[in-house]
Scaffold this active site. Structure first.
Site, short mmCIF file in Angstrom:
data_model
loop_
_atom_site.label_atom_id
_atom_site.label_comp_id
_atom_site.label_asym_id
_atom_site.label_seq_id
_atom_site.Cartn_x
_atom_site.Cartn_y
_atom_site.Cartn_z
CB SER A 76 -1.09 -0.33 1.45
OG SER A 76 -1.80 1.00 1.24
CG ASP A 77 2.60 4.97 -1.42
OD1 ASP A 77 3.95 4.53 -1.27
OD2 ASP A 77 2.72 6.08 -1.89
#
Length: 200
Positions: A76-77
């Site tokens: 995730s970012d």
């Protein structure tokens, strides 16, 4: 009987671990070896929009771990967008104050990208864009907040932790609460149920 697949969170983020733990998801943590600055620079050179850049970062984190295991790997970012510009985490408390002085009284967006791999291939992606409207804040209020919150806020792109004292800075939030924290939980849970990784 089919065994339940392992789940690995490809992240060093404490809040993402807390989100999965709070939902009672059985998972392991492996921190990916990814140079985010190189990916961001390449993305800028290619003219990538911020959503595509956030997804590229999530995929890179995910695939760095997925190449070593057949588990379900979650990457995730999050990128903060304010007035069509991207912001990284503030380097120090002086930068954090400048960030809050700039964004107070205005809306900004947190672009949250999730990529999930299984058997070494990306099998699922999700993108959320919650909007946060910060209330008008005086410099005195911002100084008081920074003193009370301390340097932990440097782990947040917006220089706040909405799950803690940072909630006082906002007028309203439009969108998914967990996406604001850094991991869109509800669509991820739906995916994990479909994959047989969780029972309900």
């Amino acid at each position: 009987m089919t065994s339940t697949p392992r789940i690995i969170l490809a992240s060093g983020s404490a809040i993402r671990r807390e989100i999965l733990t709070g939902a009672d998801i059985p998972f392991e943590v492996m921190k990916p070896d990814v140079n985010e600055d190189v990916i961001k620079e390449a993305g800028r050179d290619e003219g990538l929009d911020l959503e595509s850049l956030a997804m590229r970062l999530a995929e890179a984190k995910c695939m760095d771990i997925a190449s070593k295991t057949n588990a379900i790997v979650i990457g995730s970012d999050q990128i903060m967008e304010f007035e069509d510009r991207a912001y990284d985490k503030p380097a120090d408390m002086t930068a954090a104050k400048a960030r809050l002085m700039e964004t107070q009284g205005a809306p900004h967006t947190l672009i949250n990208a999730i990529a999930v791999a299984r058997n070494g291939e990306i099998v699922w992606r999700n993108l959320d864009r919650p909007t946060l409207v910060m209330r008008a804040l005086s410099e005195t209020e911002i100084d008081a907040y920074l003193e009370a919150a301390g340097p932990d806020i440097l782990h947040s792109v917006g220089a706040y932790q909405i799950e803690k004292l940072g909630s006082r800075l906002f007028e309203r939030i439009e969108g998914d609460h967990f996406a604001v924290l850094g991991l869109s939980l509800y669509p991820l849970l739906d995916f994990l149920r479909r994959e047989g990784a969780i029972a309900f």
